[in-house]
Design a protein around this motif. Structure first.
Motif: not given
Length: 264
Positions: A54-63
């Motif tokens: 969460p946060g600014d910016p939010t991260i939602s990734v596949l790595a």
């Protein structure tokens, strides 16, 4: 330790690739990012390390993998991550949860696209997820105090939680699990860890703590490079309630410690 575990697991993923699953035969993140044009606009299945922060910016990734501090905090994606849209929240229940992020190895299926995605359009690849499953199941072990009176002159943690106004501004003695990881300092009803003892987290609705004596910490569970401290303690100090305490003002109550003892 978590970073090494995730990195070491990558060859294990490669050994089981192509064998299929409920989502079908899978690719790996590096296959897709090495030749994105070949997969643009296609429905694909990809194995990799999912990271949500969460946060600014939010991260939602596949790595490719995840890099963290020794205490599991500050997780960062490795390689060229793919932005994930609509990742199902229910899949995250058995992932690593150090406190500031959620991450773990997954297999996702969805529509792959190239362009500008995520916050500020900073990700060149995206998968709009239609289904997902865990590759790695994280099991946690809990240690908790009992909801029982502590004896004369002491107030149980649960009594403080049930009737905080009755003890507001008073000096009291109570027991609970102290937890510190450089981000939060709390007294909780318990702590859960992964089976190997890593990634500890406080349980329940913790009370924010100030003034815990550092010389007591070596008698508790201490993480690599002093990355976390936790353990059962008896503390005496001033209790306050009313909200707005601690990190981001997110805690309802505050305990300012004047003395503490580690309990076995």
């Amino acid at each position: 330790m978590i970073a090494l575990l995730l990195l070491i697991s990558l060859p294990l993923l490669a050994t089981c690739g192509g064998q299929g699953s409920s989502l079908g035969a899978s690719l790996y993140v590096q296959n897709v990012t090495a030749d994105p044009a070949a997969y643009n606009g296609k429905e694909i299945t990809v194995d990799g390390a999912y990271l949500w922060r969460p946060g600014d910016p939010t991260i939602s990734v596949l790595a490719l993998g995840i890099h963290t501090l020794d205490n599991g905090l500050d997780a960062q994606p490795l390689g060229d991550p793919i932005w994930l849209e609509a990742f199902p929240a229910d899949v995250t229940s058995n992932m690593h949860r150090p406190g500031d992020a959620v991450y773990g190895f997954v297999r996702v299926r969805g529509q792959f696209a190239t362009g500008n995605f995520g916050p500020n359009g900073s990700y060149p690849y995206q998968i709009t997820v239609t289904s997902a499953e865990l590759i790695e199941q994280v099991r946690r072990v809990e240690q908790k105090i009992k909801d029982a009176p502590l004896g004369e002159g002491k107030v149980s943690f649960f009594e403080l939680q049930r009737n905080p106004a009755a003890y507001n501004g008073q000096t009291i003695t109570t027991q609970g699990y102290y937890f510190w990881n450089s981000l939060i300092y709390v007294l909780a009803e318990g702590v859960s860890t992964e089976e190997d003892g890593s990634s500890p987290q406080p349980l329940g609705s913790p009370i924010w703590m100030e003034g815990f004596p550092p010389d007591v910490s070596p008698n508790l569970n201490v993480g690599a490079n002093n990355s976390y401290v936790w353990g059962l303690v008896e503390v005496t100090g001033t209790f306050q309630t009313g909200g707005g305490f601690g990190r981001d003002g997110a805690y309802q109550s505050l305990f300012t410690v004047t003395s503490a003892t580690a309990l076995k």
